[in-house]
Design an enzyme around this catalytic site. Structure first.
Site, PDB file in Angstrom:
ATOM      1  N   HIS A 109      72.616 -18.714 -70.983  1.00 14.99           N
ATOM      2  CA  HIS A 109      72.667 -19.641 -69.853  1.00 14.99           C
ATOM      3  C   HIS A 109      72.244 -19.014 -68.528  1.00 14.99           C
ATOM      4  O   HIS A 109      72.373 -19.645 -67.483  1.00 14.99           O
ATOM      5  CB  HIS A 109      74.080 -20.221 -69.701  1.00 14.99           C
ATOM      6  CG  HIS A 109      74.535 -21.014 -70.874  1.00 14.99           C
ATOM      7  ND1 HIS A 109      75.362 -20.485 -71.842  1.00 14.99           N
ATOM      8  CD2 HIS A 109      74.270 -22.293 -71.262  1.00 14.99           C
ATOM      9  CE1 HIS A 109      75.610 -21.399 -72.768  1.00 14.99           C
ATOM     10  NE2 HIS A 109      74.961 -22.502 -72.452  1.00 14.99           N
ATOM     11  N   ASP A 211      86.386  19.468 -94.384  1.00 16.84           N
ATOM     12  CA  ASP A 211      85.927  19.707 -95.751  1.00 16.84           C
ATOM     13  C   ASP A 211      84.700  20.626 -95.832  1.00 16.84           C
ATOM     14  O   ASP A 211      83.568  20.163 -95.850  1.00 16.84           O
ATOM     15  CB  ASP A 211      85.619  18.360 -96.422  1.00 16.84           C
ATOM     16  CG  ASP A 211      85.388  18.494 -97.917  1.00 16.84           C
ATOM     17  OD1 ASP A 211      85.338  19.634 -98.410  1.00 16.84           O
ATOM     18  OD2 ASP A 211      85.250  17.461 -98.582  1.00 16.84           O
ATOM     19  N   HIS A 214      83.401  20.862-100.144  1.00 16.09           N
ATOM     20  CA  HIS A 214      82.381  20.079-100.848  1.00 16.09           C
ATOM     21  C   HIS A 214      81.026  20.778-100.877  1.00 16.09           C
ATOM     22  O   HIS A 214      80.216  20.535-101.769  1.00 16.09           O
ATOM     23  CB  HIS A 214      82.222  18.695-100.198  1.00 16.09           C
ATOM     24  CG  HIS A 214      81.373  18.708 -98.962  1.00 16.09           C
ATOM     25  ND1 HIS A 214      81.833  19.179 -97.747  1.00 16.09           N
ATOM     26  CD2 HIS A 214      80.080  18.316 -98.746  1.00 16.09           C
ATOM     27  CE1 HIS A 214      80.873  19.075 -96.841  1.00 16.09           C
ATOM     28  NE2 HIS A 214      79.807  18.568 -97.411  1.00 16.09           N
ATOM     29  N   HIS A 219      76.207  20.362-102.035  1.00 22.68           N
ATOM     30  CA  HIS A 219      74.985  20.936-101.466  1.00 22.68           C
ATOM     31  C   HIS A 219      74.524  22.182-102.227  1.00 22.68           C
ATOM     32  O   HIS A 219      73.799  23.021-101.680  1.00 22.68           O
ATOM     33  CB  HIS A 219      75.217  21.301 -99.993  1.00 22.68           C
ATOM     34  CG  HIS A 219      75.699  20.164 -99.147  1.00 22.68           C
ATOM     35  ND1 HIS A 219      75.145  18.912 -99.209  1.00 22.68           N
ATOM     36  CD2 HIS A 219      76.686  20.102 -98.202  1.00 22.68           C
ATOM     37  CE1 HIS A 219      75.767  18.117 -98.342  1.00 22.68           C
ATOM     38  NE2 HIS A 219      76.705  18.813 -97.734  1.00 22.68           N
ATOM     39  N   ASP A 373      75.843  13.807 -98.781  1.00 22.67           N
ATOM     40  CA  ASP A 373      77.112  13.313 -98.245  1.00 22.67           C
ATOM     41  C   ASP A 373      77.217  11.800 -98.380  1.00 22.67           C
ATOM     42  O   ASP A 373      78.240  11.266 -98.829  1.00 22.67           O
ATOM     43  CB  ASP A 373      77.243  13.706 -96.772  1.00 22.67           C
ATOM     44  CG  ASP A 373      77.358  15.202 -96.579  1.00 22.67           C
ATOM     45  OD1 ASP A 373      77.812  15.885 -97.507  1.00 22.67           O
ATOM     46  OD2 ASP A 373      76.985  15.683 -95.493  1.00 22.67           O
TER      47      ASP A 373
END
Length: 455
Positions: A109, A211, A214, A219, A373
């Site tokens: 508007h 973490d 992992h 990896h 990931d």
């Protein structure tokens, strides 16, 4: 009738003391709605870097939770954060990712607002509002509190939340290892990579907080390739190599920090370029600036080039690879990732470009590590569609009972890097925010939990 908190029984879902988490915290729509109110509505959230809005009239569009926010540089150099919502019918008034402007105009508007958020113009005002329009009261909603920390701009809706420095606590020491390496501070290089992942935001925040575990598995292929080193002149010529011992086997020490919901982890290394994810110009830059950084920050942070970090709730960064990101929630099952490349402002243009290439290669939307990931988090979210799966408590006991406060000037509650101290602390902070109505109660609960850790 029981209220939402009683019905959800959040203390049952997060038993940080014994290392148990019920994964319905990643899927429940009612919990997610409460998060938007009590986590994203009460904590300090990263908006952008000052280098992205250097001039008067510059703006950058972002989010606080799911609320769209315009960050604007004012004429006097100050910074405001405004809710990107027209007061008339809730349309956005700013659509570009960033830019420079004199006004924000609603396309629905035509209501127009200044860069300070004040309502400047209502089309057909005399005819449409013969009774008069209270434009002074109808400006864009302003976020109550905006503060900068060494170039990073944060905002918070809640007046009772501790000041930014108090809220950060010891995570500031870890963050300074990126922000305060050289006198000129940092800047954002290039634009912002944005993509969506079909997972809850807490998976990403927890991994960056806690973490390192992992990496050994998720990896493994990247570590094997990037960690390979020629073992003699002949192998260099033939293109063969031996695999270097991983950093967790060769590092002198390794710690995880976890306190007040924040988390960090890194290895003590002996070389000023010890980061398996970077090489070439970036590694050379770390070697060349080592003495300068050591003089500013000390040897530990000068060598800390492979750390993972998260400032609760959603600002994460990785040392060395120069990635800084925000995990924007998009419902209980979706996260929008915004990834920035951050580098020393005093670095040469060639080095800055090398940092950008390095960050994109490893942690861009198609990065060889980012894909590992993302796939993990997506698959977990799929598993949690099942009733049994999302109600089956997860084991989070790693390092339980081995927390300590060090005596070598490395701050905060720490543990060995392969632990879940930061994860347990993050979920306890999350639960305390959802359970308690006042910041005083939140702080009391957090203090009681953390005091138990180091008795």
């Amino acid at each position: 009738m029981k209220n939402r908190i009683d019905t959800l029984d959040i203390d049952r879902l997060v038993d940080a003391k014994n290392g148990r988490i019920v994964p319905t915290i990643y899927t429940d729509p009612e919990l997610y709605d409460l998060e938007l109110e009590r986590v994203f509505g009460r904590t300090w959230l990263f908006l952008c870097h000052e280098s992205q809005i250097p001039k008067s009239g510059d703006f950058f569009n972002t989010y606080m939770g799911e609320d769209p926010i315009i960050v604007t540089r004012q004429k006097d150099g100050s910074i405001k954060a405004l809710l990107n919502q027209c007061r008339h019918r809730s349309m956005r008034v700013s659509f570009a990712d960033c830019g420079n402007t004199r006004a924000f105009t609603c396309p629905y508007h035509g209501w127009s607002y200044g860069v300070d958020g004040s309502l400047k113009d209502i089309p057909l005002e005399d005819r449409a509002y013969p009774q008069g329009a209270c434009k002074e009261k109808w400006g864009l909603i302003e976020v109550n509190r905006v503060e900068s920390y060494k170039g990073l701009i944060f905002a918070c809706w809640d007046e009772t939340t501790p000041d930014l420095l108090d809220y950060m606590g010891d995570i500031a020491w870890y963050l300074d290892g990126v922000l305060d390496r050289r006198p000129g501070g940092t800047e954002i290089i290039g634009g912002v990579h944005k993509w969506e992942i079909d997972c809850n935001w807490k998976f990403a925040a927890e991994q960056f907080a806690s973490d390192q575990y992992h990496a050994l598995f998720s990896h493994a292929s990247a570590i094997q390739v990037l960690g390979a080193q020629p073992d003699d002149e002949a192998s260099k010529q033939l293109g063969t190599a031996q695999t270097a011992r991983p950093v967790w086997e060769t590092a002198k020490d390794a710690i995880q920090y976890g306190q007040r919901g924040h988390g960090s982890g890194f290895f003590f290394t002996e070389k000023p370029d010890a980061n398996v994810w970077v090489d070439g110009e970036v590694a050379n830059y770390f070697r060349e600036t080592f003495d300068e950084v050591k003089a500013r920050l000390g040897e530990v942070r000068a060598l800390r080039l492979a750390g993972h970090n998260n400032m609760f709730p959603t600002m994460s960064w990785l040392n060395g690879t120069a990635t800084l990101r925000v995990w924007h929630p998009r419902g209980p099952n979706k996260t929008e990732v915004w990834a920035f490349c951050i580098a020393d402002a005093e670095a040469s243009q060639e080095v800055k470009e090398a940092f950008e290439r390095s960050a994109t290669r490893a942690f861009g939307p198609a990065g060889f590590l980012e894909q590992d990931d993302s796939e993990n988090w997506i698959e977990i979210q799929k598993v949690l569609r099942g009733y049994k799966a999302r109600n089956n408590p997860l084991i989070m006991e790693m390092g339980l009972g081995n927390e300590k406060v060090r005596d070598d000037n490395i701050p905060g509650i720490t543990n060995y890097i392969f632990s879940e101290t930061a994860a347990r602390g993050m979920y306890r902070r999350w639960a305390d925010l959802l359970i308690h109505e006042t910041w005083e109660e939140v702080e009391q609960a957090t203090n009681a939990y953390e005091q138990e850790l180091t008795k």
